[in-house]
Scaffold this motif. Structure first.
Motif, short mmCIF file in Angstrom:
data_model
loop_
_atom_site.label_atom_id
_atom_site.label_comp_id
_atom_site.label_asym_id
_atom_site.label_seq_id
_atom_site.Cartn_x
_atom_site.Cartn_y
_atom_site.Cartn_z
N LEU C 14 3.07 -17.79 -39.25
CA LEU C 14 2.63 -18.50 -39.15
C LEU C 14 1.93 -18.61 -36.95
N LEU C 15 2.77 -18.63 -36.71
CA LEU C 15 2.76 -19.22 -34.60
C LEU C 15 1.87 -17.64 -34.53
N VAL C 18 -1.44 -18.55 -35.78
CA VAL C 18 -1.76 -19.26 -35.09
C VAL C 18 -2.70 -18.16 -33.40
N TRP C 19 -2.02 -17.94 -32.71
CA TRP C 19 -2.02 -17.52 -32.10
C TRP C 19 -3.00 -16.85 -32.12
N LEU C 21 -5.32 -16.72 -34.03
CA LEU C 21 -6.62 -17.79 -34.09
C LEU C 21 -7.43 -17.87 -33.09
N LEU C 22 -6.27 -18.78 -32.08
CA LEU C 22 -6.47 -19.12 -30.91
C LEU C 22 -6.96 -18.30 -29.74
N PHE C 25 -8.16 -11.69 -30.93
CA PHE C 25 -7.30 -10.79 -31.77
C PHE C 25 -7.60 -9.59 -30.87
N ALA C 27 -5.27 -6.85 -28.52
CA ALA C 27 -4.04 -6.07 -27.78
C ALA C 27 -2.93 -7.30 -27.63
N GLY C 28 -3.43 -7.42 -26.62
CA GLY C 28 -2.81 -7.70 -25.61
C GLY C 28 -1.87 -9.65 -26.06
N PHE C 30 -1.39 -9.81 -29.06
CA PHE C 30 -1.14 -9.48 -30.89
C PHE C 30 1.10 -9.05 -29.56
N VAL C 31 1.08 -8.82 -28.27
CA VAL C 31 2.32 -8.95 -27.82
C VAL C 31 2.45 -10.23 -27.55
N LEU C 36 5.67 -14.93 -27.98
CA LEU C 36 6.08 -16.72 -28.30
C LEU C 36 5.91 -16.71 -29.94
N HIS E 69 -10.85 -20.40 -34.53
CA HIS E 69 -10.05 -21.15 -34.29
C HIS E 69 -9.85 -22.82 -34.59
N LEU F 802 3.35 -24.18 -29.36
CA LEU F 802 2.02 -22.66 -29.12
C LEU F 802 1.00 -23.32 -28.30
N TYR F 806 -0.60 -22.30 -25.08
CA TYR F 806 -1.93 -21.42 -25.41
C TYR F 806 -2.45 -22.48 -23.89
N TRP F 886 -1.57 -0.47 -24.65
CA TRP F 886 -1.54 -1.14 -25.11
C TRP F 886 -1.76 -2.50 -25.05
N VAL F 887 -1.27 -2.82 -23.69
CA VAL F 887 -1.44 -4.66 -23.79
C VAL F 887 -3.09 -4.38 -22.56
#
Ligand code: NA
Ligand code: NA
Lengths: 506, 107, 162, 94, 119, 931
Positions: C14-15, C18-19, C21-22, C25, C27-28, C30-31, C36, E69, F802, F806, F886-887
Motif C-alpha cells: 500500500l505504501l 501511495v508513494w 501516487l504522490l 510513476f 524509476a527513481g 520506485f526505488v 520507504l 495523487h 509516508l 514525501y 535506473w534511478v
C-alpha cells in the motif's frame, strides 16, 4: 579556525547545550559542570580575542552561509559588540561557578539552559540583522523563562507567569514592528537599513517611524523603560540566585538593541527618521529613574533592593541614550558594564545571605546572625560601595561620566538631580540593609550553612572587576568612547547599495 | 482585497489584545494565540498580497515575496513554542498557586 | 513476517502504491518508494497489534465495488431526506447482533455501515457482541439488520475467514 | 471553447456551493446547541475547506495546493478525535 | 477529447459541489445531533470525493500523464470519516445529547452509552 | 621627592595591622605607626621648601576622559593639614594601643584608622578636583567603618549610618559642585581652577556651585543645620573621636572653605551664607554643649561650636579673618584632640562619661586632671594658651567687618556671647569632673592611666602652651605658609603676639570670661530653664525621617505598581498604541499608490468567517472548550488565506501547528477550570479594555493597510534569482529557510528545543488535581481507548509517516520541508498516544525525547559546520546533481541534512512537550534531571 572566531560566542554555547543533552554528559552533574566551565573559559578567551580584533581592525563581518550582506545574515564584531561579549563571558563564567555550588541541581537541565541563555545573549550582541535579532531575543527569552522557574516555588511561578506572558505580548509587538520595517525598508540588514533610512520614500516615512517606535516598545520592555519596567523587580527577586545574577545582563540586551537600532539605524544620519526615539526616551527615562529611586527606597529585601537597582541603572542608561551623543553613549557603556557586574555580585551575595539567615532570609528585619558575618559583610560592603557610586570602586567613575555626559546646559538640570539623588537613595537603603542584615542580629544561627568556596570565588571574581575598572579606567573609558564613536559615526560596515542580481534561472 | 485583509488583521489584533488583558491565564494564552495569528498575517503582509504566485521557480509568472514567508514560518514555529510554554506555565501556576488567575489570589 | 524484513507486506504494498501516487510513476521514485515501503513498516510494526489476515481477493474487490455503489446510493438517499421536509423522518437506534469477530473486521464493518445508506455506527457493546447503529429513517428494524448482515457482514466473514 | 467556459462556470458554481456550505457550517458552530454539534460542524468545515483548496488549485491551474488539502484531511481527523476524546475522558493522552 | 474531459470534470464538480452543499444543509437543517451526524459523514465525504475526481481528471489531462495523487486524500477521508462519526456519536451518547423524542428504540441509546448489551 | 608616597605609604599601611595583629598589641601598634611615621618624615623633609614659598607637585594620568588624574600638590595649607593628620594620627595610634580592650579587633581598627589617614591626606594634597572628591568620599567611608566599629551597639550602628548619610549626601552635592566648577573652568586641575576665580564668580552657575559646594563643606564640618550627626558619631571609640571628630575629618569641610577661598569667596553670597551659618553654628554648639551630661557630648558640641567659629571667620570679609581661621584650625585640633583623649582616659579608668556621676576626680588622677584642665582652659580661651590667641583674632575681625551692613554690630556681640558660653562649658568640664564633691556610683574606682596612654595628651598640652606663649616661634612660619596658600597673595601684616595692649578684643575676652563664670555660677537656673524643653534627639528624628521616606516611597511604589499583570499588559499595550499611533496621525491618507487586488466572493466569505471566528473566540472565552473550537476556525481560515495568497509552505505549517496547538490546549484544559466566571472584571474594565483593544486593532489594521497599498522594493529579488543556482532548490521559501537565512532556522529550532526543555522543567514534580468528572459533573466515560479509533490510528501511522517523508523530501523544490514533516510525524505519534494511551506507547516508544532534540540540533549544526572544512563560513551549503542508472538524476544537498536536523528537533520537542504532559496523570511521572 580564527576566521570563524566571530561565530564562536554563539556556536560554543550552542554545541555545549547540545552535547549536554547527550551521553556521556547527560545525567552526570560533575561532567556537566566541568564541561560548561571549560566552555565558559573558551568563551572568555574568544571574547578577549574578539575585543583585540575589534581594536585592531574595522568592524568585522561573518556572513552566514557565505551569502553577501544584506542578503545573508551577518554577524558583526565591532568594539561595542566585543565589549558586550566580554561582559557576558565574564558574567557567565562567574555566575556558573556560583551555580556549581549546588543551585544547578535544583531542577533538570540547568546547564544546557544556561548555555542556551548565553547563546541567545551573545547572538543578540553579534547579529547585524534585525530579524535575526528577533530570533536571538526569542532564544534568550525562552531560555530565561526556563531558567526563571529553576528550583520551583510559588513565588517563582507567579513571577514567571507575569514575566512570560508580558514578554509574549512584547514579542508580538516586535513582529508587528518588524513587519513594518520590512514593508518600508525592504531589507533586514541593520547597516542596510541605516543606509536606506535617509532615502526612504516620503510616503513610507510615517510607517517606518511607527515601525521604529514599535521596536522602541520592545526594547523598552527589555530595558525596563517606564511604564514597561514593573515586571522586573519581582521577577529578578523571586528567581534563583544564579539566575537572577545572570539576568543582570538581560536589561542590557534591551539597551544594546536601542543603541544598535535607535542610535545607529534611526540615528543622526537617518534623514527624516533621525532620532525618532529620543523625544520619547527623554521623559520616560527620567521617569524610570525616579520610579526606580522610589522603589529602591521601598525595598524590603536584599534581592528586591538589587532588582530595584537594576531599574535605577536602566533609567540612567536610558538617559544616556536620550542624550544621544557619543560621550553619553560612552558613559552609558562604562556604566552598563559596571552596573551589570556589580548587580550580579549583589544578587549572589543576597543569595548567600538568604541561605544563612534562616527564616528571615534577606528581609531587612532583626534576625539570627549570618554564619559568616565578616566574609559576607565584607563582600556586601564592597558591592554596596560600588553600586552606591562611592570611590574607590567603579560606580563613581560611572556616575561622573553620566554627570559629565549631560553637559552643563538644560539637559544637566534635568539629569543631575535624579542621578545624584539616586546615589543618595542607594546610600540610605544600603546602609540600612547592611547594618540590619549583618549587625542587627539576635540569638544564634540555627543552621550550619556556610558559603561554598566556589560561591565566594564567583563573587570575588565579579567584585574584582570593579577596582579593575577604576585602575584601568583610562583605557576603559577610551575604549568606550571609541566604541561609541564607531556606533554613532559609522554604524556598521556599509553594504554595496544593490548588488548585481543574476538573471533568474528556472 | 487589501482593505478586507487589513480589517481582518485589525479585528484579530483587537480580539487578541482584549483577551490578553483578561485576568485568567487561559484567556490570556488564547489571546496570545489569536494575537500571533494576527501578527503572522501582518508580517506576511509586509511582502504585499499576490495571488497565484507562489515562490516556486517555474510554477508561476509573478512571484510573491518569499522573504516575509520565511520570516512568518519562523515566527509561527517560535510562536508555537512560546504558546506551549505559556500553557504549561499556566498549569504550573494552577498547581502551585491553586487558581488560574494571572495575579494569583489577589484579583 | 520477520522483524527486519517486510513485517507488514500488505502495508508495504500500500505504501509503495501511495508513494507512487504522490510522486508519479518514475524509476527513481520506485526505488525510493521501495525503500520507504520497507523502512516505514519496520519502524511502525510495533504500533500495529491487530494482524488480521485478509484473504479471497475476489471477494474483497466485489465488496469494495459494492461499497462504492452503496456510498453513492447512500448519498442520494441522504440528499433526498435532507432536502425534503424533516417531519416524516423516523430516526432511531438499532442494536445489531454481531457474528463477525476481530477488531479489524469489526472496524471495517462499522465503517462500512457509517458510509452506507441511512446508518451510522454509534458504538460497540463492551463484549463486542452488539453494534449500536443510528439510522436516519427506520421503517423496519429487522430488515435493516438483515440487509447489513447480508450485504456486508457475510462478505467480511468470508474475507477474514471468521 | 465552450467546454472550457462550462468548466470555469462549474468551478465557480461549485465554489459558490462550497462557500455557502462553509457559511452553514459556521452557523451550526455558533448555534450548537451541544458541543458535539459544534465539533461536528468544525469537522465539516475542515473537510469543506479541502474542497475549497482543491477548487482554488483548479481555478489557478496550479498543483501547489494539493499538500494543503492532504494535510487538512489528515489533521482534521486528529483534531476531531482529540476533541471527542476530551469530551469522553477529559484526559486525551492517558 | 479535451471538451469531453472538461465536461466530465464539470459534471463531477457540480455533483461534488452539490453533495458538499447538501452535507452542510443537512448539518444545519436536520433536527437532532444524531440525524445531523449522517449528513457530513456521507454527503460531504462523497462530495469531496467527486471534486477530487474532477481534479484528477483535469490534472491528468493538463500534465499529460496520470496524476491521481488526489486519491490519497480520498483514501484518508474514507478511512477517517466513519471514525470521526463514531467518536462524535460516542461523545454525544456519553453526554446524553438530546435526540428526537420520537426516535425509535430510544432506550438503546442509554445502553449504547454504557456499552452494555441490549436486554 | 615623589609626593605620591605621602598618601601611598599609609595606604600600604592599611595592610600592616591586618597582617600583624597576631603578634601582640604593642607590636601591632608599633608596626602600624611605622609607615605613617615614614610619611610624616617625608612631609617634614619638605618643610624648608614650603616655608621658602615653594610647592611640590606630582601628577600622573589616570582617567583623562573624565578629567580625573592622580595629582598631588603640597603647599602651605597642605603642609599644615598633613602635619595635623600624620602627627595627631601617630599620637592616636599610640593612645589607641591602651584604649582598646583585648576583645576589640585591633588589626581591623588600625587598618580603618590608617585608611582614614590616607583618605585625609588625599583630600588635603589633591591637585585635581575629582581626585579631591575621591578622597573626600573615602573619608566618609572610613569614618563609617570607624564609628560603627562596635557594630553590636545600636548607637554605633545608627550613629555611623547617620554620619554616612549626611556626609554622603554632602559628598554628592560636592561632586556636583566640583564637576560644575570643572566644566565652567574647562579643567579639573586644581591649580587651573584656583587661578580662574573671576571666570567662576561671573559664571551663571556660580550660585549653584556655591550652594552645592557649601552643602559638601557644611555637612562634613557639622555646620548648622547639618550639625546633628556629629554628637552621635561619638558612639565611636574615643581615639576615633579624638582623631576624626576634632582634629581631622570635620576639618575637611573647613579645609575646603580654605582651599577654594580665593575662587569662591569675595562675593556677597559667600559672605552672607558662610558667616551666618558659622555664627549660628558657633552659638548653637556652645549653648548645647553647656547642657550635655556626657563628657564626649559636651566636647562634640564644643567642636561644632568651634567649627562654626572657623566657618564664621571664613565668612568674614577680611583677609585677616581667613588667617585667623587657619590659626584656629591648628589650635582647635590640638586642644580638642587632647581633651577627647583625656575624656577617653576618664571613661577608660572610671567606666563612666556621665558628669553627674563623675565628681572630684582630682583626687584620683591628679596628673591627668592637670592636663585636661590646661586643655580646657585653652578651649575657654584663657591667655597664655593657644585658644586665646585665635579667639582674640576672631574678636578683632568681628569688629572690622561689614558683612551685615548696618546690622554688622550684631556679629561681635554674638561672638562675645559665644565666647562666654565657651568659658561656661569649659568651666563645667573642669569643675564638674575634677571637683564638685565625690564620685557617685562609678563602675570602677578611678586611677591614673598607663604611662604611655598619657603621652599623647602630654605632647598636645605642651603644644597648647608652646603656641600660647611663644606663638610666632611655634607656628609662625607654618601659619604664614598656610595662610598664604589660602589667600593666594601676599599676606597682610599681622602679629602673633600674646599681648596687643588694651583693646576691643581684649575687652570682649574679659566680658566673655566674666559672662562665662556668671553663667556657670547660675547654672541651676539655666538647667532648670533648659529642662522645660524636651530634648531633640537627632538620632530618633533622623531614623524617623528615613523611615518616613521609605514608608512614603513604599506608598507611592504600591500605587505605581500593584503587582498585577493586567496592569502591566495594559500599560504595554497603551504604550505601543501611543507610539505606533502617533506617526499615523502624520500620515495623510492610509492608501498608497500600489494597485490593489480585486475582491471576490470567496475571499469576502472567508474574511467574514474569520471575523466571526475571532469574535466568537472572544465572546466564548469564558466557556473554554468552546473558545478553543472557535479559534480553530480562525487558524483554519488563516491557513487557507496563506494558501490563497501564494504561500503554500505557510499554509502547511499553519495547519500542522494549529492542530498541535489544539491538542496542547486540550491537554492543558483538562487540568484547568473549564469555565471562567462570566464576569471576570467590572463593566468599566471591560469597556476600557474594549476601547483599548479596538484602538490597537485600528492602528494595526491601518498600518497593515498602509503597508499593503505601498509599493515594495526589497532584497527578495536576489533570493528568487539565486535560489536554484546558489541554493539548489526551486522552492525559494525553503531555500531561504535552509540556506539564505538558515541561521534563523537554526535559532528557531533552538527555541523549540529550549521550550521542550523548559516545559519538561515545568512539569517536573508538578502535582495537579485530576478531575473525576467533567465540568457538568458527569463522570468520564469508561472506554479509555475506543477500539475503532485505536485501530484506524495505527493503520494510518505508516501512511502519515509516508506523507511526512514525501513532504520532507520535496521541501527543497516544492512546498514542504523538515519542519512540516516533523510536525506531521509528531502529530501522527501523538495520535497514537491519544488512541492508545501512554502505557501502550511507553512499551513501544521509549525514547528520551531530549536526546532526539539534541540529535536534531546537532545534525543541523554539523551540517553548517561542514562548510568549515572548505574554508567557508558556517552554513555555507553544498549541493550537486548525480545520476544513477535506473534511478535517474537526483540531487544531494547539505541543506537536506540541515532540514533533517530540523525534522528531528521538531519531533523531539513536540513529543517532549505533548507526551510528557500526557504522562501527568499516569504513574509515569517525569523525573527531575531527565534521567
Ligand atoms: Na494522562
Ligand atoms: Na560631675
Amino acid at each position: 579556525m580564527l576566521q570563524h572566531l566571530i561565530f564562536f560566542p554563539v556556536l560554543l554555547p550552542l554545541l555545549a547545550g547540545i552535547f549536554l543533552l547527550l551521553p556521556p554528559l547527560q545525567g552526570y552533574a560533575r561532567r556537566q559542570r566541568v564541561a560548561v566551565f571549560l566552555v565558559n573559559a573558551l568563551l572568555l578567551v574568544s571574547a578577549v580575542l574578539l575585543l583585540q580584533q575589534s581594536l585592531q581592525h574595522e568592524p568585522q563581518m561573518y556572513m552566514m552561509g557565505d551569502w553577501q550582506a544584506p542578503f545573508g545574515i551577518a554577524l558583526v564584531n565591532d568594539k561595542l559588540a566585543a565589549i558586550m561579549l566580554l561582559l557576558s563571558a565574564v558574567l557567565g563564567f562567574a555566575v556558573h561557578l556560583y551555580a556549581c555550588a549546588g543551585d544547578d541541581q535544583r531542577g533538570p537541565f540547568f546547564h544546557p539552559l544556561f548555555m542556551f541563555q548565553l547563546m541567545g545573549i551573545n547572538g543578540a550582541f553579534l547579529t547585524g540583522d534585525i530579524f535575526n535579532l528577533f530570533v536571538f531575543f526569542e532564544i534568550l527569552l525562552i531560555a530565561s523563562y526556563s531558567l526563571l522557574i529553576h528550583g520551583g516555588g510559588k513565588q517563582r511561578t507567579q513571577a514567571a507567569v507575569h514575566y512570560v506572558l508580558l514578554n509574549l505580548v512584547g514579542s508580538a509587538f516586535f513582529l508587528f514592528g518588524l513587519g513594518v520595517i520590512y514593508a518600508t525598508f525592504g531589507t533586514l540588514n541593520m547597516a542596510d537599513m541605516a543606509y536606506k533610512a535617509a532615502q526612504l520614500n516620503s510616503e513610507d516615512i510615517a510607517l517606518a517611524k511607527a515601525g521604529g517606535l514599535l521596536l522602541l516598545v520592545v526594547f523598552g520592555l527589555k530595558a525596563a523603560l517606564l511604564p514597561l519596567h514593573f515586571w522586573l523587580p519581582r521577577t529578578y527577586a523571586n528567581t534563583s540566585t544564579p539566575v537572577a545574577a545572570l539576568f543582570a545582563i538581560m536589561t542590557k540586551v534591551g539597551i544594546y538593541s536601542l543603541w544598535r537600532v535607535h542610535t545607529a539605524v534611526f540615528g543622526e544620519h537617518g534623514g527624516e527618521l533621525a532620532n525618532i526615539a529620543v523625544g520619547w526616551l527623554w521623559p520616560l527615562a527620567l521617569a524610570t529613574l525616579v520610579a526606580g529611586i522610589i522603589a529602591l527606597l521601598a525595598s524590603q529585601t536584599l534581592k528586591m533592593l538589587a532588582a530595584n537597582l537594576v531599574v535605577v541603572s536602566a533609567g540612567s542608561l536610558l538617559l544616556t541614550i536620550a542624550l544621544n551623543t557619543p560621550q553619553a553613549t560612552a558613559a552609558g557603556l562604562y556604566y552598563l558594564i559596571h552596573s551589570t557586574l556589580m548587580s550580579a555580585a549583589l544578587f549572589l551575595i543576597a543569595g548567600l545571605v538568604q541561605e544563612q539567615r534562616g527564616q528571615a532570609q534577606d528581609r531587612f528585619v532583626r534576625s539570627r546572625p549570618v554564619n559568616q558575618p565578616a566574609l559576607l559583610g565584607g563582600l556586601f560592603f564592597i558591592a554596596a560601595l560600588a553600586l552606591v557610586g562611592m570611590p574607590p570602586l567603579s560606580g563613581f567613575v560611572g556616575k561622573i561620566l553620566l554627570l559629565q555626559a549631560a553637559g552643563d546646559g538644560s539637559d544637566a538640570a534635568w539629569i543631575w538631580p535624579p542621578i545624584l539623588i539616586s546615589g543618595l537613595a542607594a546610600l540610605i537603603i544600603f546602609s540600612r540593609a547592611g547594618t540590619t542584615l549583618f549587625w542587627r542580629a539576635q540569638g544564634v544561627s540555627q543552621n550550619q550553612v556556610v558559603a561554598h568556596p566556589l560561591q565566594i570565588t564567583a563573587i570575588i571574581l565579579l567584585l574584582l572587576t570593579s577596582p579593575a575598572m577604576v585602575i584601568w579606567g583610562g583605557a576603559l573609558t577610551d575604549l568606550s568612547l571609541s566604541a561609541a564613536y564607531e556606533l554613532h559615526q559609522q554604524p556598521l560596515p556599509v553594504i554595496p547599495a544593490n548588488m548585481a542580481v543574476p538573471e533568474v534561472l528556472p | 482585497m487589501e482593505t478586507i485583509y487589513a480589517i481582518c488583521v485589525g479585528i484579530m489584533t483587537a480580539g487578541g489584545v482584549f483577551l490578553v488583558l483578561r485576568g485568567y491565564t487561559f484567556a490570556v494564552v488564547l489571546g496570545l494565540t489569536l494575537l500571533s495569528y494576527a501578527v503572522n498575517l501582518f508580517l506576511f503582509a509586509s511582502g504585499r498580497l499576490v495571488v497565484n504566485g507562489a515562490a516556486i521557480l517555474g510554477e508561476s509568472e509573478v512571484y510573491a515575496d518569499p522573504l516575509p514567508q520565511a520570516l512568518v514560518l519562523t515566527a509561527i514555529v517560535i510562536g508555537f513554542a512560546m504558546t506551549a510554554f505559556a500553557l504549561i506555565l499556566a498549569l504550573r501556576a494552577r498547581a502551585d498557586l491553586g487558581n488560574d488567575q494571572v495575579d494569583g489570589d489577589n484579583d | 513476517m520477520k522483524r527486519w524484513l517486510l513485517p507488514m507486506p500488505l502495508h508495504s504494498l500500500l505504501l509503495l502504491l501511495v508513494w507512487l501516487l504522490l510522486n508519479g510513476f518514475s524509476a527513481g521514485h520506485f526505488v525510493l518508494g521501495l525503500f520507504l515501503a520497507w523502512l516505514i513498516p519496520v519502524l511502525t510494526a510495533p504500533y500495529s497489534d491487530h494482524q488480521s489476515r485478509a484473504g479471497k481477493p475476489l471477494v474483497v474487490i466485489r465488496y469494495v465495488l459494492r461499497l462504492l455503489l452503496d456510498i453513492v446510493l447512500s448519498n442520494v438517499d441522504v440528499a433526498r431526506r435532507v432536502l425534503k421536509s424533516n417531519h416524516s423522518l423516523q430516526p432511531g437506534f438499532v442494536a445489531f447482533p454481531l457474528a463477525l469477530q476481530g477488531d479489524f473486521p469489526l472496524t471495517v464493518l462499522a465503517s462500512t455501515i457509517s458510509l452506507t445508506p441511512g446508518t451510522v455506527s454509534v458504538d460497540f457493546s463492551e463484549d463486542k457482541q452488539w453494534l449500536y447503529i443510528h439510522a436516519l429513517h427506520i421503517t423496519d428494524e429487522q430488515a435493516l439488520i438483515d440487509d447489513i448482515k447480508q450485504h456486508y457482514e457475510k462478505p467480511l466473514q468470508e474475507i477474514f475467514s471468521c | 471553447m465552450l467546454s472550457l467556459e462550462l468548466l470555469q462556470g462549474a468551478v465557480l458554481l461549485t465554489s459558490a456551493l462550497v462557500v455557502i456550505a462553509l457559511i452553514l457550517n459556521v452557523w451550526r458552530m455558533l448555534r450548537g446547541p451541544d458541543i458535539t454539534d459544534r465539533i461536528l460542524a468544525l469537522d465539516t468545515l475542515y473537510i469543506n475547506s479541502i474542497a475549497l483548496i482543491i477548487l482554488l488549485g483548479l481555478y489557478n491551474g496550479s498543483a501547489l495546493y494539493f499538500e494543503g488539502a492532504l494535510l487538512i484531511a489528515m489533521l482534521g481527523f486528529v483534531s476531531t478525535a482529540a476533541l471527542c476524546k476530551y469530551l469522553l475522558r477529559g484526559d486525551i493522552v492517558e | 477529447m479535451e471538451s469531453v474531459v472538461h465536461s466530465i470534470a464539470a459534471v463531477l464538480l457540480l455533483i461534488g459541489g452539490f453533495f458538499v452543499f447538501v452535507g452542510s444543509v443537512g448539518l444545519l437543517k436536520l433536527p437532532d445531533f444524531f440525524t445531523r451526524l449522517h449528513a457530513p459523514t456521507k454527503a460531504t465525504t462523497m462530495g469531496i470525493g467527486a471534486i477530487l475526481l474532477a481534479s484528477m481528471v483535469l490534472t491528468t489531462m493538463r500534465d499529460g500523464s496520470l496524476s491521481i495523487h488526489e486519491l490519497v486524500i480520498s483514501l484518508f477521508l474514507f478511512i477517517t470519516a466513519p471514525v470521526s462519526a463514531h467518536m462524535l456519536a460516542k461523545a454525544a451518547l456519553h453526554r446524553r445529547v438530546k435526540f428526537l423524542d420520537h426516535s425509535k428504540s430510544a432506550e438503546l441509546a442509554a445502553r449504547a452509552a454504557e456499552q452494555k448489551n441490549p436486554d | 621627592m615623589n609626593l605620591f608616597w605621602i598618601p601611598l605609604l599609609p595606604l600600604l599601611g592599611t595592610l600592616v595591622p591586618l597582617l600583624s595583629y597576631r603578634f601582640g598589641r604593642t607590636a601591632t601598634a608599633a608596626l602600624t605607626a611605622l609607615l605613617p611615621a615614614l610619611s610624616l618624615l617625608l612631609v617634614v623633609q619638605a618643610i624648608p621648601a614650603i616655608f621658602a614659598g615653594e610647592a611640590l607637585t606630582w601628577q600622573a594620568e589616570w582617567i583623562p576622559q573624565i578629567g580625573l588624574n592622580l595629582a598631588f600638590h603640597l603647599d602651605g595649607l597642605g603642609l599644615l593639614f598633613s602635619l595635623l593628620i600624620l602627627g595627631i594620627g601617630l599620637l592616636v595610634i599610640l593612645y589607641a594601643r591602651y584604649y582598646l580592650s583585648e576583645s576589640d579587633h585591633m588589626g581591623r581598627f588600625y587598618s580603618y584608622l590608617i585608611l582614614f589617614m590616607t583618605a585625609m591626606l588625599g583630600v588635603v594634597l589633591s591637585n585635581n578636583l575629582l581626585q579631591l572628591w575621591f578622597f573626600w568620599e573615602l573619608t566618609s567611608i572610613s569614618s563609617f567603618l570607624l564609628i560603627s566599629f562596635w557594630s553590636h551597639k545600636s548607637d554605633a550602628r545608627k550613629g555611623a549610618r547617620m554620619a554616612l548619610t549626611v556626609t554622603g549626601a554632602g559628598g554628592l552635592a560636592l561632586l556636583g559642585g566640583l564637576i560644575l566648577m570643572g566644566q565652567t573652568v574647562g579643567s579639573y586641575d586644581l591649580r587651573t581652577v584656583l587661578a580662574s576665580g573671576d571666570v567662576l564668580r561671573e559664571s551663571a552657575v556660580y550660585p549653584i556651585i556655591i550652594v552645592l559646594f557649601l552643602l559638601g563643606a557644611f555637612t562634613k564640618s557639622a555646620q548648622f543645620p547639618f550639625h546633628f550627626w556629629l554628637p552621635h558619631a561619638m558612639a565611636a571609640p574615643t581615639p576615633v573621636s579624638a582623631y576624626l571628630h576634632s582634629a581631622t575629618m570635620v576639618k575637611a569641610g573647613v579645609f575646603l572653605l580654605a582651599r577654594f577661598y580665593p575662587v569662591l569667596a569675595d562675593t556677597d553670597l559667600w559672605f552672607v551664607i558662610v558667616s551666618m551659618v558659622g555664627l549660628a553654628t558657633l552659638l548653637l554648639g556652645a549653648y548645647t554643649a553647656l547642657f550635655k551630661h556626657d563628657l564626649k557630648g559636651l566636647l562634640a558640641y564644643s567642636t561644632i561650636s568651634h567649627l562654626g567659629l572657623i566657618t564664621l571667620l571664613f565668612g568674614l570679609d577680611t583677609e585677616l579673618a581667613a588667617i585667623a581661621a587657619v590659626f584656629h584650625i591648628i589650635n582647635h585640633a590640638v586642644f580638642k584632640a587632647s581633651l577627647f583623649m583625656a575624656a577617653g582616659i576618664i571613661d577608660h579608668e572610671s567606666g563612666s562619661r556621665d558628669m553627674r556621676q563623675l565628681n572630684g576626680l582630682w583626687k584620683y588622677m591628679p596628673y591627668t586632671a592637670t592636663l585636661a584642665m590646661v586643655a580646657a582652659a585653652s578651649m575657654a580661651g584663657v591667655p597664655l594658651l593657644n585658644g586665646f590667641l585665635s579667639k582674640e583674632m576672631l574678636f578683632a575681625e568681628t569688629l572690622h567687618q561689614a558683612t551685615l551692613g548696618s546690622l554688622s554690630w550684631l556679629i561681635p556681640l554674638l561672638a562675645t556671647i559665644g565666647g562666654a558660653l565657651a568659658v561656661a562649658y569649659s568651666l563645667r568640664f573642669i569643675h564638674d569632673v575634677f571637683f564638685n564633691g565625690e564620685p557617685i556610683n562609678l563602675p570602677r574606682t578611678p586611677h591614673e592611666p598607663p604611662r604611655y596612654m598619657r603621652v599623647p595628651v602630654e605632647i598636645l598640652v605642651v603644644l597648647c602652651l608652646l603656641v600660647g606663649i611663644v606663638p610666632d616661634f611655634a607656628v609662625g612660619d607654618l601659619l604664614n605658609a598656610a595662610a598664604s596658600a589660602v589667600l593666594h597673595k601676599p599676606l597682610p601684616d599681622f602679629s602673633l603676639a600674646v599681648w596687643h595692649g588694651f583693646n576691643g578684643p581684649l575687652l570682649m575676652s574679659l566680658l566673655a570670661v566674666a559672662g562665662g563664670i556668671t553663667l556657670y555660677y547660675n547654672r541651676r537656673h539655666l538647667f532648670a530653664f533648659q529642662g522645660q524643653f524636651t530634648d531633640f534627639d537627632a538620632k530618633i528624628e533622623f531614623e524617623k525621617g528615613i523611615q518616613w521616606t521609605t514608608e512614603k516611597a513604599a506608598v507611592i511604589h504600591r500605587w505605581l505598581d500593584n503587582a498585577s499583570l493586567q496592569r502591566y499588559v495594559f500599560l504595554l499595550v497603551v504604550f505601543a498604541l501611543v507610539v505606533a499611533g502617533w506617526p499615523l496621525l502624520q500620515l495623510e491618507g492610509a492608501a498608497g499608490s500600489r494597485p490593489q487586488l480585486p475582491v471576490n466572493g470567496v475571499a469576502l466569505v472567508a474574511a467574514g468567517i474569520l471575523i466571526v471566528g475571532t469574535l466568537a473566540t472572544v465572546m466564548f472565552s469564558h466557556l473554554r472548550l468552546l473558545a478553543l473550537i472557535m479559534i480553530s476556525i480562525v487558524g483554519l481560515i488563516v491557513a487557507v488565506a496563506f494558501a490563497y495568497f501564494s504561500a503554500p509552505d505557510l499554509a502547511l505549517t499553519q495547519l500542522s501547528v494549529e492542530v498541535a496547538t489544539i491538542i496542547l490546549f486540550l491537554l492543558a484544559l483538562y487540568f484547568l477550570p473549564q469555565k471562567t466566571p462570566l464576569r471576570d472584571s467590572s463593566p468599566r474594565r471591560i469597556v476600557r479594555d474594549l476601547s483599548i483593544s479596538s484602538l490597537v486593532g485600528a492602528v494595526i489594521g491601518t498600518l497593515c493597510y498602509a503597508m499593503l497599498t505601498r509599493p515594495l522594493n526589497s532584497i527578495s529579488e536576489f533570493f528568487i534569482a539565486n535560489s536554484k543556482t546558489g541554493g539548489g532548490g526551486t522552492n525559494v521559501v525553503n531555500v531561504i529557510l535552509v540556506d539564505f537565512r538558515g541561521f534563523d532556522t537554526l535559532g528557531e529550532i533552538t527555541v523549540l528545543a529550549i521550550a521542550g526543555l523548559g516545559i519538561y522543567k515545568l512539569l517536573a514534580g508538578m502535582r495537579l488535581y485530576v478531575p473525576a468528572a467533567d465540568s457538568d459533573g458527569r463522570p468520564w466515560a469508561k472506554d479509555k481507548n475506543p477500539m475503532m479509533l485505536a485501530l484506524v490510528s495505527q493503520s494510518l501511522l505508516p501512511l502519515a509517516l509516508l506523507v511526512s517523508a514525501y513532504i520532507f523530501l520535496r521541501g527543497h523544490n516544492m512546498p514542504g520541508g523538515g519542519f512540516i514533516a516533523g510536525l506531521i510525524t509528531a502529530i501522527a505519534l501523538i495520535q497514537q498516544y491519544i488512541a492508545h494511551g501512554v502505557a501502550w506507547m511507553k512499551v513501544r516508544l521509549n525514547f528520551p525525547y531530549h536526546g532526539l532534540i539534541a540529535i536534531g540540533l546537532l545534525l543541523a549544526t554539523f551540517s553548517g559546520l561542514g562548510s568549515w572544512l572548505f574554508e567557508r563560513p558556517f552554513l555555507t551549503t553544498w549541493f550537486d546533481y548525480f545520476s544513477l542508472p535506473w534511478v535517474g538524476k537526483f540531487e544531494l544537498a547539505s541543506a537536506m541534512v540541515f532540514d533533517l536536523g530540523v525534522y528531528f528537533t521538531v519531533i523531539g520537542a513536540t513529543l517532549l512537550i505533548l507526551a510528557n504532559l500526557g504522562q501527568l496523570t499516569t504513574s509515569e511521572r517525569p523525573l527531575p534531571g531527565g534521567k
